[in-house]
Design a protein around this motif. Structure first.
Motif, PDB file in Angstrom:
ATOM      1  N   THR A 230       0.837  -1.196   0.000  1.00  0.00           N
ATOM      2  CA  THR A 230       0.000   0.000   0.000  1.00  0.00           C
ATOM      3  C   THR A 230       0.877   1.253   0.000  1.00  0.00           C
ATOM      4  OG1 THR A 230      -1.723  -1.154   1.239  1.00  0.00           O
ATOM      5  CG2 THR A 230      -1.802   1.268   1.253  1.00  0.00           C
ATOM      6  N   ILE A 231       0.473   2.269  -0.768  1.00  0.00           N
ATOM      7  CA  ILE A 231       1.225   3.517  -0.810  1.00  0.00           C
ATOM      8  C   ILE A 231       0.408   4.624  -0.141  1.00  0.00           C
ATOM      9  CG2 ILE A 231       2.220   5.302  -2.285  1.00  0.00           C
ATOM     10  CD1 ILE A 231       2.865   3.177  -4.324  1.00  0.00           C
ATOM     11  N   ILE A 232       1.022   5.298   0.798  1.00  0.00           N
ATOM     12  CA  ILE A 232       0.426   6.463   1.448  1.00  0.00           C
ATOM     13  C   ILE A 232       0.908   7.700   0.687  1.00  0.00           C
ATOM     14  CG2 ILE A 232       0.142   7.748   3.590  1.00  0.00           C
ATOM     15  CD1 ILE A 232      -0.956   4.876   3.662  1.00  0.00           C
ATOM     16  N   TRP A 233      -0.016   8.441   0.110  1.00  0.00           N
ATOM     17  CA  TRP A 233       0.331   9.590  -0.722  1.00  0.00           C
ATOM     18  C   TRP A 233       0.054  10.913  -0.024  1.00  0.00           C
ATOM     19  CZ3 TRP A 233       3.082   8.809  -4.935  1.00  0.00           C
ATOM     20  CH2 TRP A 233       2.940   7.616  -5.663  1.00  0.00           C
ATOM     21  N   SER A 234       0.854  11.897  -0.355  1.00  0.00           N
ATOM     22  CA  SER A 234       0.529  13.279   0.009  1.00  0.00           C
ATOM     23  C   SER A 234      -0.374  13.852  -1.081  1.00  0.00           C
ATOM     24  CB  SER A 234       1.809  14.120   0.087  1.00  0.00           C
ATOM     25  OG  SER A 234       2.328  14.354  -1.228  1.00  0.00           O
ATOM     26  N   LYS A 235      -0.777  15.077  -0.940  1.00  0.00           N
ATOM     27  CA  LYS A 235      -1.479  15.735  -2.031  1.00  0.00           C
ATOM     28  C   LYS A 235      -0.477  16.079  -3.135  1.00  0.00           C
ATOM     29  CE  LYS A 235      -1.214  20.528  -0.338  1.00  0.00           C
ATOM     30  NZ  LYS A 235      -1.996  21.722   0.073  1.00  0.00           N
ATOM     31  N   LYS A 236      -0.956  16.564  -4.238  1.00  0.00           N
ATOM     32  CA  LYS A 236      -0.132  16.888  -5.398  1.00  0.00           C
ATOM     33  C   LYS A 236       0.404  18.308  -5.293  1.00  0.00           C
ATOM     34  CE  LYS A 236      -0.537  16.632 -10.471  1.00  0.00           C
ATOM     35  NZ  LYS A 236      -1.526  16.386 -11.577  1.00  0.00           N
ATOM     36  N   TYR A 237       1.695  18.488  -5.582  1.00  0.00           N
ATOM     37  CA  TYR A 237       2.334  19.799  -5.560  1.00  0.00           C
ATOM     38  C   TYR A 237       2.970  20.067  -6.927  1.00  0.00           C
ATOM     39  CZ  TYR A 237       2.093  19.185  -0.463  1.00  0.00           C
ATOM     40  OH  TYR A 237       1.677  18.965   0.818  1.00  0.00           O
ATOM     41  N   LYS A 238       3.440  21.284  -7.115  1.00  0.00           N
ATOM     42  CA  LYS A 238       4.142  21.606  -8.356  1.00  0.00           C
ATOM     43  C   LYS A 238       5.217  22.655  -8.097  1.00  0.00           C
ATOM     44  CE  LYS A 238       0.855  25.155  -9.922  1.00  0.00           C
ATOM     45  NZ  LYS A 238      -0.032  25.580 -11.039  1.00  0.00           N
ATOM     46  N   PHE A 239       6.231  22.663  -8.955  1.00  0.00           N
ATOM     47  CA  PHE A 239       7.272  23.685  -8.925  1.00  0.00           C
ATOM     48  C   PHE A 239       7.777  23.885 -10.349  1.00  0.00           C
ATOM     49  CE2 PHE A 239       9.672  19.734  -8.475  1.00  0.00           C
ATOM     50  CZ  PHE A 239      10.751  19.921  -9.332  1.00  0.00           C
ATOM     51  N   ARG A 240       8.501  24.975 -10.567  1.00  0.00           N
ATOM     52  CA  ARG A 240       9.147  25.229 -11.853  1.00  0.00           C
ATOM     53  C   ARG A 240      10.639  25.012 -11.677  1.00  0.00           C
ATOM     54  NH1 ARG A 240       7.983  27.150 -16.722  1.00  0.00           N
ATOM     55  NH2 ARG A 240       5.825  27.461 -16.078  1.00  0.00           N
ATOM     56  N   SER A 241      11.210  24.155 -12.508  1.00  0.00           N
ATOM     57  CA  SER A 241      12.637  23.879 -12.407  1.00  0.00           C
ATOM     58  C   SER A 241      13.443  25.138 -12.713  1.00  0.00           C
ATOM     59  CB  SER A 241      13.031  22.748 -13.372  1.00  0.00           C
ATOM     60  OG  SER A 241      12.602  23.046 -14.694  1.00  0.00           O
ATOM     61  N   SER A 242      14.657  25.163 -12.214  1.00  0.00           N
ATOM     62  CA  SER A 242      15.486  26.360 -12.303  1.00  0.00           C
ATOM     63  C   SER A 242      15.957  26.609 -13.735  1.00  0.00           C
ATOM     64  CB  SER A 242      16.709  26.218 -11.392  1.00  0.00           C
ATOM     65  OG  SER A 242      16.311  25.998 -10.064  1.00  0.00           O
ATOM     66  N   PRO A 243      16.156  27.876 -14.110  1.00  0.00           N
ATOM     67  CA  PRO A 243      16.781  28.169 -15.400  1.00  0.00           C
ATOM     68  C   PRO A 243      18.248  27.765 -15.370  1.00  0.00           C
ATOM     69  CG  PRO A 243      16.517  30.174 -14.112  1.00  0.00           C
ATOM     70  CD  PRO A 243      15.831  29.094 -13.344  1.00  0.00           C
ATOM     71  N   TYR A 244      18.802  27.453 -16.533  1.00  0.00           N
ATOM     72  CA  TYR A 244      20.214  27.091 -16.569  1.00  0.00           C
ATOM     73  C   TYR A 244      21.070  28.342 -16.365  1.00  0.00           C
ATOM     74  CZ  TYR A 244      20.036  28.657 -21.473  1.00  0.00           C
ATOM     75  OH  TYR A 244      19.860  29.384 -22.621  1.00  0.00           O
ATOM     76  N   PRO A 245      22.294  28.192 -15.882  1.00  0.00           N
ATOM     77  CA  PRO A 245      23.137  29.367 -15.628  1.00  0.00           C
ATOM     78  C   PRO A 245      23.319  30.211 -16.880  1.00  0.00           C
ATOM     79  CG  PRO A 245      24.080  27.413 -14.600  1.00  0.00           C
ATOM     80  CD  PRO A 245      22.938  26.943 -15.446  1.00  0.00           C
ATOM     81  N   GLY A 246      22.933  31.464 -16.770  1.00  0.00           N
ATOM     82  CA  GLY A 246      23.045  32.376 -17.896  1.00  0.00           C
ATOM     83  C   GLY A 246      21.775  32.504 -18.711  1.00  0.00           C
ATOM     84  N   GLN A 247      20.752  31.693 -18.418  1.00  0.00           N
ATOM     85  CA  GLN A 247      19.525  31.749 -19.211  1.00  0.00           C
ATOM     86  C   GLN A 247      18.892  33.131 -19.119  1.00  0.00           C
ATOM     87  OE1 GLN A 247      16.872  28.390 -18.923  1.00  0.00           O
ATOM     88  NE2 GLN A 247      15.058  29.642 -19.311  1.00  0.00           N
ATOM     89  N   ASP A 248      18.539  33.673 -20.269  1.00  0.00           N
ATOM     90  CA  ASP A 248      17.967  35.019 -20.350  1.00  0.00           C
ATOM     91  C   ASP A 248      16.451  34.915 -20.255  1.00  0.00           C
ATOM     92  OD1 ASP A 248      17.426  37.656 -20.763  1.00  0.00           O
ATOM     93  OD2 ASP A 248      18.652  37.875 -22.551  1.00  0.00           O
TER      94      ASP A 248
END
Length: 466
Positions: free
Chosen positions: A162-180
């Motif tokens: 059995t798997i105990i789950w949290s609720k669903k979350y989201k994030f935006r991954s980081s821009p690469y170094p120097g990304q404009d």
């Protein structure tokens, strides 16, 4: 003995409680892996006498995974996810399920740590302040594509599958170094915590904490990363307050990286060098070498915005205490580090510890290097130093003398937002926590050739012979 977590006075809702015996109080409870009870005391805090105790209140699953907090990993394309649960590693296997919406999901395992009462230094953490901390899990999400929305859930797989789950979350991954791309950064220190239900708690002296938290949450769609530079919870030996703090910041920390500690990290066009002011920073020390390496190794053509930060004020502050000392800084702060800030042309340095807001001019050796106060362009002639420790804890007084390098002071709760529009344009805003409005700001416009330009003590000395 289980300590009291929160309390209210019966007279809060009915001033005539002592004669009528009637009152109605509301408390907001968070999952702390144990049952709760309400107790009625007479005699106040100074001489409490237990009158009655309620039945226990139990969460549906007190062991459930809660309070995720994100942080940048060791590389720009790695995100660290940390959370708390009641599941020991022998009882359930922790992991994070994550991926891009509509695509195959991945699972990353997590490590598990905890601590016990014997590890505490002394009272109150070993006595009335002790509470089982549960288990702290950390997972590393690696090889993320830059600047893409990712969804994730916390999971614990029990022995029966059995798997105990949290609720669903989201994030935006980081821009690469120097990304404009548009990049928005929040900076503050010394926030602490509070209770939205109006209840009191131990060490209740962070009156601005909720205001700052709520303002940041209200603007979260316009924020990419948060730096909390020291003095997080003011738990002062009461373990439960760490749960209360992580619950308070969960809407922020589960959505954007919430950075604490000493580290070097890249975020798009920014390089951040964060020092630890509880350890030696003087020339020749291990930390001095770390700071110089962090400042020296950035490619300013890709990452033009170089930021230094530390908890204690290592440069300039007209705080009352520093003024009384006559130093306007932590002892041997700028004497040790100002040549590094100047040599590597640090744009802005941030500090906490002092609980208010103060901004210096671009300064070197205690002298303003320009008369401009709202817009800076051209060569980096000095570093702007900012005290931003007014995020929540009781406010600190300024000295009666305002030095010439101090160009804006505010005795109120607030935080800073920096917005990098591109490689040549940066907006700095100081916002008050009461209303989220901007009360101090400046802009920087700078080309790469301006960063290369030699200014006083920023380039190696040369002679005709060399």
């Amino acid at each position: 003995m289980i300590p009291m977590l929160q309390y209210k006075y019966a007279t809060d809702s009915n001033p005539n409680y002592t004669t009528t015996g009637k009152s109605s109080l509301k408390f907001q409870l968070i999952n702390q892996r144990a049952d709760f009870s309400f107790a009625l005391f007479s005699g106040g805090l100074s001489n409490p006498n237990l009158v009655a105790v309620s039945n226990s209140i139990t969460f549906a699953n007190p062991k459930a995974p809660v309070f995720p907090r994100l942080a940048q990993g060791k590389s720009w394309n790695e995100m660290t996810v940390t959370w708390t649960s009641g599941y020991d590693i022998n009882e359930a296997v922790p992991f994070v399920e994550w991926g891009i919406e509509g695509q195959a999901r991945m699972r990353s395992g997590a490590g598990t740590l905890t601590f016990d009462r014997s590890m505490m230094c002394g009272a109150p953490a070993k006595t009335v302040g002790w509470r089982d901390p549960g288990f702290i899990h950390t997972s590393f999400l690696k090889d993320l594509w830059p600047n893409i929305e990712q969804f994730y859930k916390l999971g614990h797989r029990l022995s029966n599958g059995t798997i105990i789950w949290s609720k669903k979350y989201k994030f935006r991954s980081s821009p690469y170094p120097g990304q404009d791309s548009l990049q928005r950064v929040i900076m503050f220190g010394d926030m602490g915590k509070g209770e939205h239900d109006g209840s009191n708690e131990y060490s209740n002296y962070q009156p601005g904490a909720l205001k700052t938290t709520d303002q940041i949450i209200s603007d979260l769609e316009n924020i990419d990363i948060v730096f909390h530079i020291g003095d997080l919870t003011y738990a002062n030996g009461y373990i439960s307050q760490w749960d209360q703090f992580t619950a308070q910041v969960e809407p922020i920390a589960s959505t954007v990286p919430y950075m604490v500690g000493r580290y070097k990290t890249d975020y798009g066009m920014f390089r951040f060098c964060i020092a630890d002011t509880e350890h030696d920073w003087r020339e020749g020390s291990e930390q001095y070498k770390f700071i110089e390496n962090c400042l020296a190794t950035v490619d300013r053509q890709k990452q033009p915005w170089l930021i230094f930060a530390a908890h204690r004020v290592l440069a300039y502050s007209s705080n009352y205490y520093y003024g009384q000392e006559g130093s306007f800084e932590e002892p041997m702060g700028r004497e040790s580090l100002q040549k590094l800030w100047q040599k590597y042309k640090v744009d802005i340095a941030f500090y906490g510890h002092v609980h208010h807001y103060e901004r210096s001019c671009p300064v070197y050796q205690s002298q303003c290097v320009t008369s401009e106060q709202s817009h800076y362009s051209g060569a980096v002639k000095g570093t702007i130093h900012v005290v931003v420790g007014g995020a929540g804890s009781h406010l600190s007084d300024f000295s009666q003398v305002q030095p010439n390098w101090s160009i804006f002071r505010d005795h109120d709760f607030g935080y800073v937002k920096m917005t990098a529009f591109n490689h040549t344009s940066l907006l700095f805003e100081y916002k008050k926590s009461n209303d989220g409005k901007v009360y101090d700001s400046f802009t920087i416009s700078r080309e790469y050739t301006d960063v290369l330009a030699c200014v006083h003590d920023s380039c190696e000395a040369t002679t005709a012979a060399s």
